[in-house]
Design an enzyme around this catalytic site. Structure first.
Site, short mmCIF file in Angstrom:
data_model
loop_
_atom_site.label_atom_id
_atom_site.label_comp_id
_atom_site.label_asym_id
_atom_site.label_seq_id
_atom_site.Cartn_x
_atom_site.Cartn_y
_atom_site.Cartn_z
N TYR A 140 44.67 1.02 62.21
CA TYR A 140 45.81 0.67 63.13
C TYR A 140 47.17 0.48 62.41
O TYR A 140 48.12 0.79 63.01
CB TYR A 140 45.59 -0.46 64.00
N LYS A 190 30.90 2.25 58.68
CA LYS A 190 30.47 3.68 58.56
C LYS A 190 30.46 3.89 56.95
O LYS A 190 31.15 4.72 56.44
CB LYS A 190 31.63 4.62 59.39
N ASP A 222 27.97 4.30 64.81
CA ASP A 222 27.38 5.38 65.87
C ASP A 222 26.35 4.64 66.42
O ASP A 222 26.03 4.68 67.64
CB ASP A 222 27.12 6.69 65.24
N ASP A 246 37.97 -1.91 68.90
CA ASP A 246 38.78 -1.47 69.97
C ASP A 246 37.51 -0.93 71.06
O ASP A 246 37.41 -0.98 72.08
CB ASP A 246 39.67 -0.71 69.73
N ASP A 250 35.25 -2.20 74.63
CA ASP A 250 35.42 -1.63 75.87
C ASP A 250 33.75 -1.01 76.20
O ASP A 250 33.35 -1.34 77.37
CB ASP A 250 36.12 -0.15 75.79
C1 IPM Z 1 43.18 -3.51 73.21
C2 IPM Z 1 44.05 -2.33 73.45
C3 IPM Z 1 45.03 -1.98 72.52
C4 IPM Z 1 44.23 -1.66 71.22
C5 IPM Z 1 46.11 -0.93 73.02
C6 IPM Z 1 46.71 -1.54 74.32
C7 IPM Z 1 46.99 -0.83 71.89
O1 IPM Z 1 43.25 -1.18 73.74
O2 IPM Z 1 43.57 -4.50 73.21
O3 IPM Z 1 41.80 -3.18 73.01
O4 IPM Z 1 44.12 -0.68 71.01
O5 IPM Z 1 44.42 -2.62 70.51
MG MG Z 2 41.24 -1.26 73.73
#
Ligand code: IPM
Ligand code: MG
Length: 358
Positions: A140, A190, A222, A246, A250
């Site tokens: 990042y 990885k 993975d 990240d 999710d």
């Molecule tokens: C998160 C979001 C952020 C990230 C974005 C909005 C920059 O996806 O906090 O998970 O990638 O960190």
């Molecule tokens: Mg995110």
């Protein structure tokens, strides 16, 4: 007195933050908290007003506050503006300027929502995972980065880099937190392909020596992505870098029924923190009053626990959320047959009421 900076941001951000503030008012009433609130602009809203997704005034307020309550940023409106001015860059600069390197993302399944998960109830029931994501390094932030012209075509590039000290400090956060729960840490890498994560694995293993009670395991990313949907309960604490964290968070969020349920805390070395839901700004549903405010409300609970050292208030907020789920109230994202579909505002009001009547 403690001070909280409120940064609603874009999309559904303002709606869900309003509900968290309603719950904060209820917490103040019940616990007699002395909290000073400040407000600021961030993301697209800040770009529109001041031409910068993280204006200096917001950064100054953020530095001064004990904690920050954050909504969400971004939207199609700003996707094509100059890259450095995009809303996401504002959030990344905020995380990095404040040194918020430790991102805690707890994926907990409320028993009431077992039916809302896309996985079978027996696979997810009792799920309680903590993802510890490194937040101010990795690909990042690595330099060089960009898009350039080379041999008559465009080339895009980023750099995946972690120093040993960055790896050590996030590993320690994960081990410390694991000591307060199941004492198992899975480090995700990885290492079979990327040197940076080969070193990650080595450094995490070395750090673990100071924690003899911790059972440390390693998994390729993975495989981790697969195991999360195959048998998620095998995990206690997962520690990983910025990008993998990240993505995996999710995925873990969906196990709990909806990404609208996952809160997060981003902490610096002194436990000053920024608290935000893991979901994004959901521009497609913004302004309709249907967004789920629970991730933001539970982010407020984390704020109480980690930055204000008020675990009692955090417990009470979480109990109020449970009570409202018990009553059968559901926003659209977690709605199933036999439960009552409510708006963003109704959900926030119900949690606030449950908290006051605690
Ligand atoms: C998160 C979001 C952020 C990230 C974005 C909005 C920059 O996806 O906090 O998970 O990638 O960190
Ligand atoms: Mg995110």
């Amino acid at each position: 007195m403690s001070s909280i900076l409120v940064l609603p941001g874009d999309g559904i951000g303002p709606e869900i933050v309003d509900e968290a503030l309603r719950v904060l008012d209820a917490a103040k009433a019940r616990f007699g908290l002395d909290i000073d609130l400040d407000h600021g602009l961030v993301g697209g809203a800040a770009y529109d007003a001041e031409g910068d997704p993280l204006p200096e005034s917001t950064l100054e307020k953020a530095r001064a506050a004990d904690a920050i309550l954050f909504g969400s940023i971004g939207g199609p409106k700003w996707d094509t503006i100059e890259r450095d001015k995009r809303p996401e860059r504002g959030l990344l600069r905020l995380r990095s300027s404040l040194g918020l390197f430790a991102n805690l993302r707890p994926a907990i399944l409320f028993p009431q929502l077992a039916g809302a998960s896309s996985l079978k109830p027996e696979v997810v029931s009792g799920l309680d995972i903590l993802i510890v994501r490194e937040l101010t390094g990795g690909i990042y932030f690595g330099q060089p980065r960009g898009i350039k012209e080379e041999n008559g075509e465009r080339v895009g590039f980023n750099t995946y880099v972690y120093s040993e000290s960055e790896m050590k400090r996030i590993a320690r956060v994960a081990f410390d937190l694991a000591m307060q729960r199941g004492k198992r840490v899975c480090s995700v890498d990885k290492a079979n392909v990327l040197e940076v994560t080969e070193l990650w694995k080595e450094v995490v293993t070395e750090e673990a020596k100071a924690y003899p009670e911790i059972e440390l395991s390693h998994m390729y990313v993975d495989n981790a992505a697969m195991q999360l949907v195959r048998a998620p309960k095998q995990f206690d604490v997962i520690v990983t870098g910025n990008l993998f964290g990240d993505i995996l968070s999710d995925e873990a969020a969906m196990l709990t029924g909806s990404i609208g349920m996952l809160p997060s805390a981003s902490l610096d070395e002194n436990r000053k923190g920024l608290y935000e839901p893991c979901h994004g700004s959901a521009p497609d549903i913004a302004g309709q009053g249907i967004a789920n405010p629970l991730a933001t409300i539970m982010s407020l609970a984390m704020l109480m626990r980690y930055s204000l050292q008020r675990g009692d208030v955090a417990d009470a907020i979480e109990a109020a959320v449970e009570k409202v789920l018990d009553q059968g109230l559901r926003t659209a994202d977690i709605h199933t047959e036999g439960t009552r579909k409510v708006s963003t505002g109704e959900m926030g009001a119900a949690v606030a009421e449950a908290l006051v009547n605690g």
